[in-house]
Design a protein around this motif. Structure first.
Motif, PDB file in Angstrom:
ATOM      1  N   ASN A   1       1.665  -1.305   4.174  1.00 32.96           N
ATOM      2  CA  ASN A   1       1.405  -2.703   4.520  1.00 32.96           C
ATOM      3  C   ASN A   1       1.228  -3.524   3.244  1.00 32.96           C
ATOM      4  N   GLU A   2       1.537  -4.803   3.333  1.00 30.82           N
ATOM      5  CA  GLU A   2       1.381  -5.689   2.182  1.00 30.82           C
ATOM      6  C   GLU A   2      -0.070  -6.136   2.083  1.00 30.82           C
ATOM      7  N   PHE A   3      -0.580  -6.208   0.842  1.00 33.20           N
ATOM      8  CA  PHE A   3      -1.947  -6.665   0.614  1.00 33.20           C
ATOM      9  C   PHE A   3      -2.005  -7.399  -0.717  1.00 33.20           C
ATOM     10  N   THR A   4      -3.112  -8.074  -0.972  1.00 34.60           N
ATOM     11  CA  THR A   4      -3.310  -8.811  -2.223  1.00 34.60           C
ATOM     12  C   THR A   4      -4.225  -7.983  -3.114  1.00 34.60           C
TER      13      THR A   4
ATOM     14  N   CYS B   1      -4.487  -0.385  -0.170  1.00 36.15           N
ATOM     15  CA  CYS B   1      -5.052  -1.627   0.350  1.00 36.15           C
ATOM     16  C   CYS B   1      -6.543  -1.524   0.634  1.00 36.15           C
ATOM     17  N   SER B   2      -7.045  -0.315   0.854  1.00 37.95           N
ATOM     18  CA  SER B   2      -8.462  -0.160   1.191  1.00 37.95           C
ATOM     19  C   SER B   2      -8.946   1.223   0.779  1.00 37.95           C
TER      20      SER B   2
ATOM     21  N   CYS C   1       0.856  -1.194   0.000  1.00 37.29           N
ATOM     22  CA  CYS C   1       0.000   0.000   0.000  1.00 37.29           C
ATOM     23  C   CYS C   1       0.891   1.243   0.000  1.00 37.29           C
TER      24      CYS C   1
END
Length: 190
Positions: free
Chosen positions: A16-19, A28-29, A11
């Motif tokens: 942070n890591e996200f898929t 990420c969101s 992100c």
């Protein structure tokens, strides 16, 4: 159009890591996306405010930025250097000027070009050691010996990249450099 790809991303806001399900996803969101947008908006407002403050502090600066020809005061304001520094650059022959009576005018493009030179060319020239007074001519001695005008002499020194040495109130040039130039000139005449 749905896709079944899964990409591991970081992100850009919270780090942070996200898929991600697309190759263009940056956040990420929705929450991180909104916060990033607000941060960009806030930073652009701060930048605009700082620019307006700078304009208010230097009202002449905006008028000077549009001019093609500058006097010494305007050039020092625009480039943030002192008038004396500009005069030193001119006296070294690194900047072309025009004189209208007692007024000195500089082309803006010449100033831009001077400050855009790479450091290797403009500032990091190898410094030659002073050969000593007995191995040098003064500028006046060169003019008298070879019968050349001051302007032509300075242009020749600049064109050939000959080092000048200032000692006290006199400027010196190495005899070997001047003799090579004028011997070559005499050989061309013959």
């Amino acid at each position: 159009m749905s896709t079944n790809i899964r990409i591991a991303r970081i992100c850009e806001f919270c780090k942070n890591e996200f898929t991600a399900r697309t190759t263009k996803t940056q956040y990420c969101s929705l929450k991180c996306s909104s916060r990033a947008y607000k941060a960009r908006t806030r930073q652009s407002k701060i930048d605009e405010s700082n620019r307006q403050t700078e304009i208010a502090q230097h009202p002449l600066l905006e008028a000077v930025k549009t001019k093609d020809f500058l006097n010494i005061n305007q050039a020092s304001l625009l480039f943030g250097i002192s008038r004396r520094t500009i005069y030193r650059i001119i006296s070294r022959g690194e900047l072309d000027i025009a004189k209208f009576g007692s007024r000195t005018v500089i082309r803006r493009c010449d100033m831009d070009n001077f400050f855009s030179l790479p450091l290797e060319q403009s500032m990091l020239r190898p410094v030659q050691e002073f050969p000593g007074l007995e191995k040098c001519y003064t500028i006046t001695q060169i003019q008298q010996k070879f019968g050349i005008s001051p302007g032509a002499l300075y242009m020749m020194i600049q064109r050939h990249g000959i080092a000048k040495y200032s000692v006290g109130k006199f400027n010196y040039v190495a005899k070997k450099d001047i003799d090579i130039i004028f011997n070559a000139r005499e050989d061309e005449k013959e």
